[in-house]
Design a protein around this motif. Structure first.
Motif, PDB file in Angstrom:
ATOM      1  N   ALA A  30       0.953  -1.147  -0.201  1.00  0.00           N
ATOM      2  CA  ALA A  30       0.088  -0.005   0.001  1.00  0.00           C
ATOM      3  C   ALA A  30       0.900   1.287   0.053  1.00  0.00           C
ATOM      4  O   ALA A  30       2.167   1.372   0.533  1.00  0.00           O
ATOM      5  N   VAL A  31       0.222   2.367  -0.514  1.00  0.00           N
ATOM      6  CA  VAL A  31       1.061   3.488  -0.365  1.00  0.00           C
ATOM      7  C   VAL A  31       1.442   4.002   1.016  1.00  0.00           C
ATOM      8  O   VAL A  31       2.621   4.528   1.370  1.00  0.00           O
ATOM      9  N   THR A  32       0.382   3.804   2.083  1.00  0.00           N
ATOM     10  CA  THR A  32       0.548   4.123   3.389  1.00  0.00           C
ATOM     11  C   THR A  32       0.194   2.534   4.020  1.00  0.00           C
ATOM     12  O   THR A  32      -0.960   2.229   4.014  1.00  0.00           O
ATOM     13  N   GLY A  33       1.290   2.107   4.556  1.00  0.00           N
ATOM     14  CA  GLY A  33       0.718   0.762   5.227  1.00  0.00           C
ATOM     15  C   GLY A  33       0.036   1.006   6.860  1.00  0.00           C
ATOM     16  O   GLY A  33       0.192   2.291   7.041  1.00  0.00           O
ATOM     17  N   GLN A  34      -0.527   0.078   7.392  1.00  0.00           N
ATOM     18  CA  GLN A  34      -1.078   0.271   8.440  1.00  0.00           C
ATOM     19  C   GLN A  34      -0.388   0.703   9.736  1.00  0.00           C
ATOM     20  O   GLN A  34      -0.960   1.356  10.472  1.00  0.00           O
ATOM     21  N   PHE A  35       0.866   0.528   9.792  1.00  0.00           N
ATOM     22  CA  PHE A  35       1.736   0.915  10.761  1.00  0.00           C
ATOM     23  C   PHE A  35       2.072   2.419  10.649  1.00  0.00           C
ATOM     24  O   PHE A  35       1.860   3.032  11.835  1.00  0.00           O
ATOM     25  N   GLU A  36       2.343   2.675   9.576  1.00  0.00           N
ATOM     26  CA  GLU A  36       2.530   4.201   9.454  1.00  0.00           C
ATOM     27  C   GLU A  36       0.965   5.042   9.861  1.00  0.00           C
ATOM     28  O   GLU A  36       1.152   6.077  10.179  1.00  0.00           O
ATOM     29  N   GLN A  37       0.160   4.321   9.052  1.00  0.00           N
ATOM     30  CA  GLN A  37      -1.140   4.948   9.342  1.00  0.00           C
ATOM     31  C   GLN A  37      -1.668   5.124  10.559  1.00  0.00           C
ATOM     32  O   GLN A  37      -2.002   6.188  11.093  1.00  0.00           O
ATOM     33  N   HIS A  38      -1.320   3.939  11.514  1.00  0.00           N
ATOM     34  CA  HIS A  38      -1.568   4.210  12.843  1.00  0.00           C
ATOM     35  C   HIS A  38      -0.883   5.055  13.565  1.00  0.00           C
ATOM     36  O   HIS A  38      -1.506   5.994  14.306  1.00  0.00           O
ATOM     37  N   VAL A  39       0.315   5.519  13.311  1.00  0.00           N
ATOM     38  CA  VAL A  39       1.017   6.287  13.674  1.00  0.00           C
ATOM     39  C   VAL A  39       0.306   7.689  13.619  1.00  0.00           C
ATOM     40  O   VAL A  39       0.329   8.487  14.425  1.00  0.00           O
ATOM     41  N   ARG A  40       0.234   7.845  12.229  1.00  0.00           N
ATOM     42  CA  ARG A  40      -0.444   9.252  11.970  1.00  0.00           C
ATOM     43  C   ARG A  40      -1.515   9.452  12.574  1.00  0.00           C
ATOM     44  O   ARG A  40      -1.963  10.611  12.973  1.00  0.00           O
ATOM     45  N   ALA A  41      -2.443   8.479  12.589  1.00  0.00           N
ATOM     46  CA  ALA A  41      -3.966   8.515  12.920  1.00  0.00           C
ATOM     47  C   ALA A  41      -3.885   9.063  14.417  1.00  0.00           C
ATOM     48  O   ALA A  41      -4.665   9.752  14.952  1.00  0.00           O
ATOM     49  N   VAL A  42      -3.123   8.154  15.366  1.00  0.00           N
ATOM     50  CA  VAL A  42      -3.177   8.472  16.890  1.00  0.00           C
ATOM     51  C   VAL A  42      -2.620   9.930  17.157  1.00  0.00           C
ATOM     52  O   VAL A  42      -2.785  10.415  18.214  1.00  0.00           O
ATOM     53  N   LEU A  43      -1.751  10.308  16.262  1.00  0.00           N
ATOM     54  CA  LEU A  43      -1.037  11.496  16.622  1.00  0.00           C
ATOM     55  C   LEU A  43      -1.838  12.694  15.998  1.00  0.00           C
ATOM     56  O   LEU A  43      -1.473  14.024  16.098  1.00  0.00           O
ATOM     57  N   ASP A  44      -3.111  12.340  15.310  1.00  0.00           N
ATOM     58  CA  ASP A  44      -3.959  13.265  14.773  1.00  0.00           C
ATOM     59  C   ASP A  44      -3.144  14.110  13.647  1.00  0.00           C
ATOM     60  O   ASP A  44      -3.454  15.291  13.414  1.00  0.00           O
ATOM     61  N   LEU A  45      -2.363  13.152  12.680  1.00  0.00           N
ATOM     62  CA  LEU A  45      -1.695  13.710  11.830  1.00  0.00           C
ATOM     63  C   LEU A  45      -2.815  13.125  10.615  1.00  0.00           C
ATOM     64  O   LEU A  45      -3.154  12.464  10.639  1.00  0.00           O
ATOM     65  N   PRO A  46      -2.531  14.170   9.391  1.00  0.00           N
ATOM     66  CA  PRO A  46      -3.407  13.952   8.188  1.00  0.00           C
ATOM     67  C   PRO A  46      -2.878  12.565   7.638  1.00  0.00           C
ATOM     68  O   PRO A  46      -1.807  12.094   7.572  1.00  0.00           O
ATOM     69  N   LEU A  47      -4.199  11.718   7.272  1.00  0.00           N
ATOM     70  CA  LEU A  47      -3.580  10.337   7.087  1.00  0.00           C
ATOM     71  C   LEU A  47      -3.158  10.181   5.520  1.00  0.00           C
ATOM     72  O   LEU A  47      -3.381  11.124   4.500  1.00  0.00           O
ATOM     73  N   GLY A  48      -2.621   8.969   5.244  1.00  0.00           N
ATOM     74  CA  GLY A  48      -1.722   8.733   4.121  1.00  0.00           C
ATOM     75  C   GLY A  48      -2.736   8.030   3.116  1.00  0.00           C
ATOM     76  O   GLY A  48      -3.701   7.264   3.474  1.00  0.00           O
ATOM     77  N   ASP A  49      -2.457   8.023   2.170  1.00  0.00           N
ATOM     78  CA  ASP A  49      -3.282   7.233   0.948  1.00  0.00           C
ATOM     79  C   ASP A  49      -3.044   5.503   1.072  1.00  0.00           C
ATOM     80  O   ASP A  49      -2.331   5.263   1.128  1.00  0.00           O
ATOM     81  N   PRO A  50      -4.307   5.164   1.226  1.00  0.00           N
ATOM     82  CA  PRO A  50      -4.358   3.815   1.744  1.00  0.00           C
ATOM     83  C   PRO A  50      -4.463   2.942   0.287  1.00  0.00           C
ATOM     84  O   PRO A  50      -4.464   1.666   0.685  1.00  0.00           O
ATOM     85  N   ALA A  51      -4.315   3.336  -0.739  1.00  0.00           N
ATOM     86  CA  ALA A  51      -4.351   2.858  -1.999  1.00  0.00           C
ATOM     87  C   ALA A  51      -3.371   1.630  -2.196  1.00  0.00           C
ATOM     88  O   ALA A  51      -2.102   1.904  -1.976  1.00  0.00           O
ATOM     89  N   PRO A  52      -3.657   0.665  -2.839  1.00  0.00           N
ATOM     90  CA  PRO A  52      -2.630  -0.241  -3.048  1.00  0.00           C
ATOM     91  C   PRO A  52      -1.505   0.259  -4.144  1.00  0.00           C
ATOM     92  O   PRO A  52      -1.954   0.982  -4.808  1.00  0.00           O
ATOM     93  N   ARG A  53      -0.420  -0.302  -4.069  1.00  0.00           N
ATOM     94  CA  ARG A  53       0.592   0.026  -4.977  1.00  0.00           C
ATOM     95  C   ARG A  53       0.693  -0.674  -6.403  1.00  0.00           C
ATOM     96  O   ARG A  53       1.094  -0.462  -7.335  1.00  0.00           O
ATOM     97  N   GLN A  54       0.114  -1.883  -6.075  1.00  0.00           N
ATOM     98  CA  GLN A  54       0.203  -2.929  -7.087  1.00  0.00           C
ATOM     99  C   GLN A  54      -1.156  -3.599  -7.111  1.00  0.00           C
ATOM    100  O   GLN A  54      -1.965  -3.455  -6.269  1.00  0.00           O
ATOM    101  N   PRO A  55      -1.586  -4.279  -8.325  1.00  0.00           N
ATOM    102  CA  PRO A  55      -2.878  -4.772  -8.224  1.00  0.00           C
ATOM    103  C   PRO A  55      -3.185  -5.873  -7.263  1.00  0.00           C
ATOM    104  O   PRO A  55      -4.114  -5.768  -6.426  1.00  0.00           O
ATOM    105  N   TRP A  56      -2.245  -6.483  -6.806  1.00  0.00           N
ATOM    106  CA  TRP A  56      -2.250  -7.849  -5.676  1.00  0.00           C
ATOM    107  C   TRP A  56      -1.139  -7.933  -4.798  1.00  0.00           C
ATOM    108  O   TRP A  56       0.026  -7.609  -5.296  1.00  0.00           O
ATOM    109  N   SER A  57      -1.610  -8.153  -3.629  1.00  0.00           N
ATOM    110  CA  SER A  57      -0.640  -8.020  -2.643  1.00  0.00           C
ATOM    111  C   SER A  57      -1.062  -9.581  -1.770  1.00  0.00           C
ATOM    112  O   SER A  57      -2.198  -9.582  -1.568  1.00  0.00           O
ATOM    113  N   VAL A  58      -0.222 -10.267  -1.633  1.00  0.00           N
ATOM    114  CA  VAL A  58      -0.366 -11.447  -0.536  1.00  0.00           C
ATOM    115  C   VAL A  58       0.608 -11.639   0.609  1.00  0.00           C
ATOM    116  O   VAL A  58       1.879 -11.392   0.330  1.00  0.00           O
TER     117      VAL A  58
END
Ligand code: ATP
Ligand code: ATP
Ligand code: MG
Ligand code: MG
Lengths: 371, 371
Positions: free
Chosen positions: A275-303
């Motif tokens: 993802a452009v913004t993984g959940q760990f970066e996103q969690h850090v941003r969210a709890v610090l009340d910083l603007p959230l990152g793009d949650p879009a996939p970088r590639q069609p599929w991830s496993v």
């Protein structure tokens, strides 16, 4: 000067917040249960998270307090909030991830689709639930379960006789599902929210084994319904940080909520590399009340494939040469934990254009760590 | 049990090795110059890297020793090797990144294309070099230069009179270049080597300001020639870990080697978010002699813009809300360093399909951190 984030709990979820926090420029401090845990690198304190004074001392000097797990008692959380500590997610939200009975009642209030359920306190109560549901039910301890511990499929109240001592239980219909999904959303205290694509999760023996992102054969409607469930729960419960909603997709194509996690979740590990913004970066941003990152996939599929247990005869590192040579594009993540049967000790992520190839790649890489 | 990597030097290059090392499951330890440096999170020792006993004590118990910079003296490096420490890159290679005169002589021996150059020890020697090169030359102190300090364009030996006290100097023709490029390769002790795509680097006031990966308008020939230069140097000099070869592309379309860095390099920061395997992960893998990762770009274009100086009136963090809100897909990296004019305090990476859009995005995001 730098923002300081305190994480209660030293497991792999705390560990995996370290990398994005360091990169962004956020100081991370961890209150670990004991020395040498997965997040030891950032551990500035060791102690019992159930002890108010321990957590209080740790919270001093951090800008925001967040969690590796959901086990910090409500009394501790509420005392911290009363102290003026910024706690995310806060106790009002977190209680619904701590107690599955509370969660069921609250989700019912929000009109969320869920399995039929009942609070049962004795064998007679469970027997009548069984009678109403074809003689089988899933019984869960409301608190403290993880990785399928605290979940039993029963046909007879005798099978959970040992659990009734502990008080009330949650009985659920045995859902006839075609697959399990997970919907993640991130939400800031100030209200901004982003939804990740819904993913498919595969459990083995009650433990997450694989995740495919986004969920294959996901219609626009499925994606939208899942996102709207995640959004409604995050907003309805006032969740801050990452929320994962575990879902059943039923044979008659409904989505039912299984349970909630208010922290980074195994179903989101794919996003570290996918993802452009993984959940760990996103969690850090969210709890610090910083603007959230793009949650879009970088590639069609991830496993993502979990490394469960690890080699019986050695260390994970002993397998690095072989796996890295065979799979130069796969990303190997390990948690610094000793191998032990069934234990989550790492995972691998593969990404790409062709789902079959990506699934193969991730499974083949993870297999190098098998017994 | 985990592999342990010791890094001498606590700057941002050491800092940025932390994230991929933690994810893979490699323990990182840093010998920092002082407390509170960029890589402080992993600092297990503080001391002078020129002092053998300090470095020797630090090296005890690490599997491999590597570097944040090229300033550890040869005597110290050679004593460590004699102790049996696995030092990568080793002193035999590293000397050519430590001394630009040694480098010029060695590259000449390898037949590498480079600017015309001479070793000059006095004003008369420099005057004759000037006379042979149209009256202008670039003069460099052989050792200790960085970010353009130690580099002067001169027309008269008087302009470097202060430097002759220090002994010999390197005089180079003033190359008429259309642009500067950088070629990175990674090489393991056991010989495996991978080449990154050649990138364009833009210097302002002698300091790297922007990097575009891969280099725009890069013909197949350009890409191949650059990669072959990088490969020949890595193999010829026995480099282990990351090697960056700074190149000039001349108006008559030749590639000339400017200088070498044997460590992660500013020209490779794009790969943290733009390559399957970024240079920091790759360096960790290479020096530990683990199989190398895929150096391919994840997206057609990546652009890195340095944050130089930072806000005069505050902290980098004070700009996070604005920049993250305006650019949810840009990746912001900061180094935990206090803003100071011209200082490298962070960078941003943007990736995507359309070069103009990616350049715009990266520059616009970095601009939020300007004075
Ligand atoms: N009502 C149900 N019907 C059918 N299967 C169920 C039901 N509830 C749970 N399960 C199965 O059991 C697994 C574990 O249940 P649940 O997620 O509630 O437990 P847990 O121990 O909290 O899990 P974890 O922490 O691993 O997510 C589910 O992923 C699902 O496969
Ligand atoms: N021979 C030359 N002809 C023209 N320009 C040159 C020459 N040598 C250096 N320069 C310019 O000066 C810049 C800095 O030179 P060089 O890379 O040798 O110094 P440095 O201080 O070691 O740099 P850094 O550590 O920032 O890479 C180059 O990037 C280039 O723009
Ligand atoms: Mg579950
Ligand atoms: Mg240079």
């Amino acid at each position: 000067m730098a923002l300081t984030l305190g994480i209660v709990g030293g497991g792999q979820l705390a560990r995996m917040m370290i990398a994005p926090a360091v990169e962004l420029g956020v100081d991370v401090r961890v209150l670990a249960e004991e020395p040498g845990m997965a997040a030891a690198l950032a551990a500035t304190a060791t102690g019992d998270y159930r002890d108010l004074e321990t957590v209080r001392a740790f919270a001093r000097g951090v800008d925001v307090l967040t969690f590796d797990h959901e086990h910090v008692p409500q009394e501790v959380l509420r005392a911290l909030v009363a102290d003026g500590v910024r706690v995310h997610p806060g106790p009002d939200a977190l209680q619904f991830a701590q107690d599955k009975l509370l969660m069921r009642a609250r989700l019912a209030g929000l009109g969320m689709p869920q399995p039929e359920w009942a609070r049962v306190t004795d064998a007679a109560g469970l027997q009548s639930f069984l009678d109403e549901h074809g003689g089988r039910a899933v019984v869960k301890t409301p608190r403290g379960g993880y990785d399928g511990k605290g979940v039993r499929v029963v046909a007879d109240p005798e099978e959970v006789a040992d659990w009734f001592d502990g008080g009330e239980l949650l009985a659920e219909e045995l859902v006839d599902f075609t697959r399990e999904l997970a919907q993640q959303v991130a939400r800031r205290p100030s209200g901004q929210l982003v939804a990740y694509p819904v993913v498919e999760t595969v459990q083995r023996d009650g433990v997450c084994a694989e995740v495919i992102a986004p969920a294959p054969h996901g219609s626009t409607r499925l994606t939208e319904v899942a996102a709207s469930i995640g959004t409604a729960i995050a907003e309805g419960l006032g969740v801050t940080g990452m929320l994962a909603v575990e879902l059943f997709q039923t044979t008659d194509d409904r989505l039912l909520v299984n349970e909630l996690a208010m922290r980074p979740h195994n179903s989101g590990h794919w996003g570290q590399d996918g993802a452009v913004t993984g959940q760990f970066e996103q969690h850090v941003r969210a709890v610090l009340d910083l603007p959230l990152g793009d949650p879009a996939p970088r590639q069609p599929w991830s496993v993502m494939v979990n490394i469960l247990g690890g080699p019986a005869d050695g260390t994970l590192e002993s397998r690095f040469p072989a796996v890295l040579e065979a799979h130069p594009a796969v990303k190997v993540h390990t948690y610094g934990k000793a191998p032990r049967p069934g234990r989550k000790v790492g995972h691998v992520n593969a990404v790409g254009d062709d789902l079959d190839a990506v699934v193969y790649e991730a499974r083949a890489a993870a297999a190098f760590f098998a017994d």
